[in-house]
Design a protein around this motif. Structure first.
Motif, PDB file in Angstrom:
ATOM      1  N   HIS A  85       0.778  -1.300  -0.107  1.00 12.50           N
ATOM      2  CA  HIS A  85       0.202  -0.069   0.100  1.00 12.50           C
ATOM      3  C   HIS A  85       0.800   1.371  -0.114  1.00 12.50           C
ATOM      4  N   ASP A 100      -9.377  -2.414  -2.706  1.00 11.59           N
ATOM      5  CA  ASP A 100      -8.876  -3.333  -1.641  1.00 11.59           C
ATOM      6  C   ASP A 100      -8.644  -4.685  -2.157  1.00 11.59           C
ATOM      7  N   GLU A 135      -5.640  -4.897  -4.457  1.00 14.25           N
ATOM      8  CA  GLU A 135      -4.684  -5.131  -3.857  1.00 14.25           C
ATOM      9  C   GLU A 135      -4.529  -6.563  -3.208  1.00 14.25           C
TER      10      GLU A 135
END
Lengths: 221, 221
Positions: free
Chosen positions: A112, B98, B101
DNA sequence: CGCGTCATTGATGTGCATCAAGTGGTGTGG
DNA sequence: CCACACCACTTGATGCACATCAATGACGCG
């Protein structure tokens, strides 16, 4: 670097930033066309990145200082598309990108973090586009000084004093102005008592005055 | 999207792009300040992204078409920092970041693909900075037209004909010019026989002429 | 059909570029 | 240690590209 990591994760990240490289003032960290292999985290010193076209046009795309990352431009085509030149003797961490990708598959916080660094660069460039597309010379220089001093302050330096590591010409290239215009605008700020300028030493006497120039609306003064 | 994926990987990526959203012409996909949660892949339609400041300044930072990704600006601060407005009725894939990722930790090709998309955007913006910082009006418009037609051609459209989805004012904002200057520059190109312009329909009669304007050095003609 | 939006074109103004001269600081070699 | 050369910077005079202001024209939509 990201916070709150476990011991073993931290250790593996440290391996990535283990390799250092010194770059002498005026020399390139990388050049347009160089094979891309690593990102570079600046430890000390000051860089400019710029693109040069065949027909002699030259545009400074950014100035980078300690703690900032350069080299992101190289990912897309596996080659760098700009030059990174040290404006003073500098030292960087060489971070092999394949290792970054490998480790960020396992360490979520690193993954991230990398994404944020790239997004931050995109947002920064949006700001430069706004500056280049819609501001007048005084506004550009005021915004530039405020941005520099803010970044320096975040690194523990003075809020009101700074030393420019680049020439008037480089500032002009970054701001889309000629060096004479940069010089004249500095002189104007001095006349108005907003700053003191002695060569590359700048002292900001009236930060509100600068903010006022950039954005008259949102200023109390 | 990345190539050469295994069956199961492919299937999981398809899940990410499963959710669609329609955006009517003139309405925002997202706005400055909106919470960031997803990237958007444009399926059909045409967008502009722009930043507006409190004091009424407004800068178009890009035009995006089918196959391109928007929303990258939101990653760094978890909120979007620009507006994305549909210039014609559009449809996008909503890709929760999310999930991107998560999956890119397991699928190397996806991970690298995401990095390339972000890097490409950074490099594109470097080009815009060069344009805004050092080109004259004719050069800016010529570069803009060549870039548009090249992207359209890559999508199977004509190399020589295009329909502008944006107003003269939006072109001007992107190029750092006033709408009158954009209009006058179009007229000049028409006089010189380089293009035909009928409202938003543009036909490029002499592409070499345009390239010549952008970069006189590297043109045979 | 009439109105609003977008675009074109002309007249004038201005901010910055360009051209040019001169100054000051720095580094180098005699 | 000083003379000289070089570079970065400043400042002035002039010019030009683009902005601004203003009027008119062309679509497209209700």
């Amino acid at each position: 670097m990201p916070m709150g990591l476990s011991e073993p994760d931290l250790k593996r990240i440290e391996e990535i930033v283990a390799v250092r490289r010194k770059v002498k003032r005026g020399t390139p960290l990388f050049r347009n066309g160089d094979k891309f292999s690593s990102l570079y985290a600046i430890r000390t010193g000051f860089f400019k990145t710029c693109i040069a076209t065949e027909d002699g046009r030259d545009q400074v795309t950014g100035f980078q200082m300690a703690g900032e990352v350069i080299g992101l431009d190289g990912i897309v085509s596996d080659h760098h598309t700009c030059d990174a030149i040290a404006l003073e003797d500098a030292e960087v961490c060489v971070m092999p990108f394949d290792k970054i990708e490998m480790l960020s598959r396992e360490v979520n916080a690193l993954q991230h973090h990398v994404h944020k660094i790239m997004s931050r660069e995109i947002v920064r460039e949006h700001g430069v586009m706004l500056l280049l597309g819609s501001m007048r010379a005084e506004e550009r220089l005021a915004a530039f000084l405020l941005n520099l001093v803010q970044r320096l302050h975040a690194r523990g330096f003075s809020q009101s004093e700074l030393v420019l590591r680049m020439t008037r010409e480089e500032i002009g290239s970054y701001l889309g102005l000629k060096l004479e215009t940069v010089s004249r605008t500095f002189s104007k700020f001095v006349e108005e008592g907003i700053v003191e300028v002695k060569q590359r030493h700048v002292r900001i006497l009236n930060p509100e005055g600068l903010k006022m120039i950039v954005n008259p609306q949102t200023c109390s003064a």
